[in-house]
Scaffold this motif. Structure first.
Motif, mmCIF file in Angstrom:
data_model
loop_
_atom_site.group_PDB
_atom_site.id
_atom_site.type_symbol
_atom_site.label_atom_id
_atom_site.label_comp_id
_atom_site.label_asym_id
_atom_site.label_seq_id
_atom_site.Cartn_x
_atom_site.Cartn_y
_atom_site.Cartn_z
ATOM 1 N N ALA A 53 22.870 8.037 -3.326
ATOM 2 C CA ALA A 53 23.301 9.055 -4.517
ATOM 3 C C ALA A 53 24.285 10.117 -3.561
ATOM 4 O O ALA A 53 24.526 11.080 -3.845
ATOM 5 C CB ALA A 53 22.055 9.956 -4.527
ATOM 6 N N PRO A 57 22.637 16.224 2.461
ATOM 7 C CA PRO A 57 23.035 17.509 2.619
ATOM 8 C C PRO A 57 22.445 17.901 3.906
ATOM 9 O O PRO A 57 22.829 18.863 4.666
ATOM 10 C CB PRO A 57 22.602 18.095 1.353
ATOM 11 C CG PRO A 57 21.609 17.543 0.860
ATOM 12 C CD PRO A 57 21.550 16.063 1.207
ATOM 13 N N ARG A 58 21.175 17.645 4.312
ATOM 14 C CA ARG A 58 20.578 18.340 5.369
ATOM 15 C C ARG A 58 21.405 17.763 6.685
ATOM 16 O O ARG A 58 21.640 18.409 7.576
ATOM 17 C CB ARG A 58 19.105 17.593 5.705
ATOM 18 C CG ARG A 58 18.330 18.226 4.595
ATOM 19 C CD ARG A 58 16.902 17.731 4.714
ATOM 20 N NE ARG A 58 16.941 16.310 4.417
ATOM 21 C CZ ARG A 58 15.903 15.273 3.501
ATOM 22 N NH1 ARG A 58 15.251 16.347 2.805
ATOM 23 N NH2 ARG A 58 16.283 14.218 3.326
ATOM 24 N N ALA A 59 21.767 16.526 6.545
ATOM 25 C CA ALA A 59 22.395 15.925 7.836
ATOM 26 C C ALA A 59 23.812 16.345 7.972
ATOM 27 O O ALA A 59 24.235 16.916 8.852
ATOM 28 C CB ALA A 59 22.458 14.502 7.878
ATOM 29 N N SER A 61 25.034 19.305 6.592
ATOM 30 C CA SER A 61 25.079 20.574 7.021
ATOM 31 C C SER A 61 24.544 20.665 8.719
ATOM 32 O O SER A 61 25.096 21.597 9.327
ATOM 33 C CB SER A 61 23.986 21.615 6.409
ATOM 34 O OG SER A 61 22.831 21.338 6.818
ATOM 35 N N LEU A 62 23.735 19.853 9.124
ATOM 36 C CA LEU A 62 23.500 20.023 10.748
ATOM 37 C C LEU A 62 24.878 19.852 11.428
ATOM 38 O O LEU A 62 25.448 20.538 12.321
ATOM 39 C CB LEU A 62 22.712 19.019 11.184
ATOM 40 C CG LEU A 62 22.386 19.059 12.810
ATOM 41 C CD1 LEU A 62 22.027 20.343 13.296
ATOM 42 C CD2 LEU A 62 21.380 17.819 13.011
ATOM 43 N N GLY A 65 27.689 22.437 10.578
ATOM 44 C CA GLY A 65 27.245 23.632 10.895
ATOM 45 C C GLY A 65 27.196 24.684 9.652
ATOM 46 O O GLY A 65 27.432 25.789 9.922
ATOM 47 N N SER A 67 25.466 25.231 5.814
ATOM 48 C CA SER A 67 24.786 24.696 4.817
ATOM 49 C C SER A 67 25.205 24.722 3.548
ATOM 50 O O SER A 67 24.518 24.231 2.532
ATOM 51 C CB SER A 67 23.311 25.642 5.067
ATOM 52 O OG SER A 67 23.459 26.924 4.619
ATOM 53 N N GLY A 68 26.084 25.505 3.260
ATOM 54 C CA GLY A 68 26.630 25.837 1.854
ATOM 55 C C GLY A 68 25.818 26.699 1.175
ATOM 56 O O GLY A 68 25.805 26.724 -0.240
ATOM 57 N N ILE A 69 24.858 27.457 1.708
ATOM 58 C CA ILE A 69 23.861 28.429 1.086
ATOM 59 C C ILE A 69 24.159 29.973 1.517
ATOM 60 O O ILE A 69 24.304 30.136 2.704
ATOM 61 C CB ILE A 69 22.461 27.907 1.023
ATOM 62 C CG1 ILE A 69 22.242 26.431 0.539
ATOM 63 C CG2 ILE A 69 21.536 28.949 0.812
ATOM 64 C CD1 ILE A 69 20.731 25.939 0.863
ATOM 65 N N ALA A 124 15.901 31.119 6.961
ATOM 66 C CA ALA A 124 16.637 30.266 6.112
ATOM 67 C C ALA A 124 17.918 29.632 6.425
ATOM 68 O O ALA A 124 18.635 30.247 7.366
ATOM 69 C CB ALA A 124 16.952 31.248 5.001
ATOM 70 N N PRO A 125 18.054 28.722 6.006
ATOM 71 C CA PRO A 125 19.143 27.725 6.399
ATOM 72 C C PRO A 125 20.570 28.451 5.601
ATOM 73 O O PRO A 125 21.152 27.744 4.625
ATOM 74 C CB PRO A 125 19.098 26.541 6.060
ATOM 75 C CG PRO A 125 17.914 26.538 5.143
ATOM 76 C CD PRO A 125 17.173 27.971 5.297
#
Lengths: 356, 356
Positions: A53, A57-59, A61-62, A65, A67-69, A124-125
């Motif tokens: 899919a 997103p976790r990988a 964002s790591l 650098g 997270s898009g949040i 929080a990320p």
DNA sequence: CTGAAAGCGCTTACAG
DNA sequence: CTGAAAGCGCTTACAG
């Protein structure tokens, strides 16, 4: 739907199936790199065959650098915060302002039980944070964010730090509204304030109460009103709501022999309650009582065109969002102070001349 | 605050400074493993010397496979969704329900422009998702989540899938309310519905409009009313608001010779508007008109104790949150259907007997 | 109680 | 246009 069903395919699986390297597969998904259409198609086909899919997103964002949040820190629990239409408008403005980021909004509260939450201000990320409203805990939150290196912007925060801050001209705006009432001929004016202290004390606006004030917004608006009506007193409300305005005004209008000719309410919801109290008592607005609000929201169901100080709530949120975007692109963010405008509706008029 | 200031220290830096291995340093932070107090102290001291603010949540979530974030999917933009007090209550309930997770709430919208957002339903770093309200796009969102293997629960979703669903007895509750009106002696009853079609058409409740209905909630509540009053007709509102209720009721009450003796409103906000319209026309509630609401919220400023079908909105949210917790711990989640209760307030009474 | 090692799943220079 | 490799910062079995 079971969390521990078959292991999800990864990008490596997709690459293997498509017969390309993992980097190429990655490029095919991100769309940014140079990949031939044929290869891209092959990768996408492999992905769909495997039920892949898209990149985790976790990988992502790591590695990136980011997270898009973007976090939004409310000073109270979700329900309480969203009872205030002004806050909702600001939230909406924030999401507009950060739209170029395509980022999501994470709701965070300031309630202090840090260790309790896996996801709190200290963990929080988020790529950046918007603080809404001031609170005793604000300083702690700001310090945590500073340590984490997370850019932050405050709306009406009075942070005392070097954070960019988005605010409005609370004092000057209220003074302008009060000045308008004076020009109409009012001299006997009462005030219904927003909560002034941490306990949200509901009652007469005593000097003692004002000394314990922790709410910059209420204080500033009060100061503005008193620049025109130095003697003006009134009541503090326990919240910004119609109900609280109603109660405060019932008290202020209780004695028919001793009623103000105008009431300055520090929010539109309070003003709507004031109007309701007056009409309940058989008074006409604005004939018997002028009412001034603050905010410029549309109060659902209010049949008056409220005279009010319209503040640009959505624009404030948007500016906060834009400041976030600036900070994330390394530009120095700007603090901004917006101007509220006096909207003259049908709830203000000259006072009835005594026996005239 | 500059995003590209000095590089943040990592856990490895802290471990090096404290003279321990990285694993030990990690254990010192997570608090879960067996670490001697002395070592732990040394690690924490090193961290504070370096200005290390704790483990990076992005790395942690990649490693753990959990982000600690729960998504809430709204069918409309933030502002619109939060105008509805019922949704805010549900949101509050969700945050209660997921409290054991310590997770944050990420706001997501259903607006379809997937590629635009870095963080959307197809890519948000969420462990689970709660879908609030149905929308034409619901099926697409559910499919995306299924592909990603992200557990989801729908509130009032009518998903047609195997998602757990949290709902209430819309039909039966309304029927119970209608039955109460009939027992009071009403026979001439009109209905003000929530929006029934995607366009939120405001107007008479024609068969044609009902055929194009996409809103399960409105349809179910209407069906419940018609089980008691099969001939009942009325108007559809363009939103759940006082203003919309006011407009609808003005139309329904326009002809003094031909007024219903009771109005069933599908939300409390609509009911408040109906009451306002009636009073505007000089009618008394409940003397001249009985009004029944739905929701059981406290309508700010409403001076009546509304007769209504009180639904447990917070409990619904909480149940959705609990279902999320269940799914994340591998338990099969439960669908739940809550019961609404008839609250008899002061807005319903027997109809005035003609010329009596 | 502590350490060495593997690996979560990706993206991004860097070569070719 | 494509591939081989490194590494984002952590946590977690596994040994000792």
């Amino acid at each position: 739907m079971q969390p521990d069903a078959a292991p999800r395919p990864t990008l490596a699986d997709v690459a293997a199936r498509a017969g390309v390297s993992q980097s190429t597969a990655s490029l095919a998904f991100s769309g940014s790199g140079p990949v031939s259409d044929a290869t891209k198609e092959r990768v996408l086909a492999a992905a769909s065959e495997l039920g892949y899919a898209g990149p985790d997103p976790r990988a992502r964002s790591l590695r990136r650098g980011r997270s898009g949040i973007v976090g939004v820190v409310l000073e109270e629990r979700v329900r309480a915060a969203f009872l205030d239409p002004v806050k909702i408008q600001m939230l909406d403005g924030i999401s507009e302002g950060i739209a170029p980021l395509g980022a999501g909004l994470l709701l965070l509260t300031d309630t202090g039980v840090a260790g309790e939450s896996a996801v709190s201000i200290e963990s929080a990320p988020v790529d950046a944070v918007v603080l809404i409203g001031c609170s005793p805990r604000l300083a702690v939150s700001i310090e945590a964010l500073r340590r984490r290196g997370i850019p932050a912007v405050a709306i009406e925060g009075d942070t005392g730090e070097d954070l960019p801050e988005i605010s409005i001209d609370n004092l000057q705006a209220t003074r302008r509204g009060a000045e308008y009432l004076r020009q109409l001929g009012h001299t006997d004016v009462a005030i219904v304030t927003l909560p002034v202290d941490a306990a949200r004390t509901r009652g007469p606006l005593t000097d003692e109460l004002l000394r314990s004030s922790t709410a910059a917004t209420a204080s500033q608006r009060l100061a503005g009103a008193r620049e025109i009506f130095p003697e003006a007193t009134g009541r503090s409300a326990g919240a910004s709501s119609i109900e609280e305005g109603l109660e405060a005004a019932r008290a202020l209008l209780a004695d028919p022999a001793n009623r103000p000719t105008a009431i300055i309410a520090q929010s539109d919801l309070l003003a709507a309650g004031v109007i309701q109290a007056a009409e309940e008592l058989g008074m006409h607005v604005p004939g018997d009582l002028s009412v001034l609000g603050f905010d410029g929201i549309r109060v659902d169901g209010l049949q008056h065109d409220l005279t009010t100080l319209a503040q640009p709530s959505v624009a404030k949120g948007r500016a906060a969002g834009e400041a976030v975007v600036q900070m994330l692109s390394g530009e120095p963010p700007e603090s901004r102070c917006f101007t509220s405008t006096l909207h003259v509706g049908d709830t203000t008029a000259p006072p009835r001349t005594p026996a005239g």
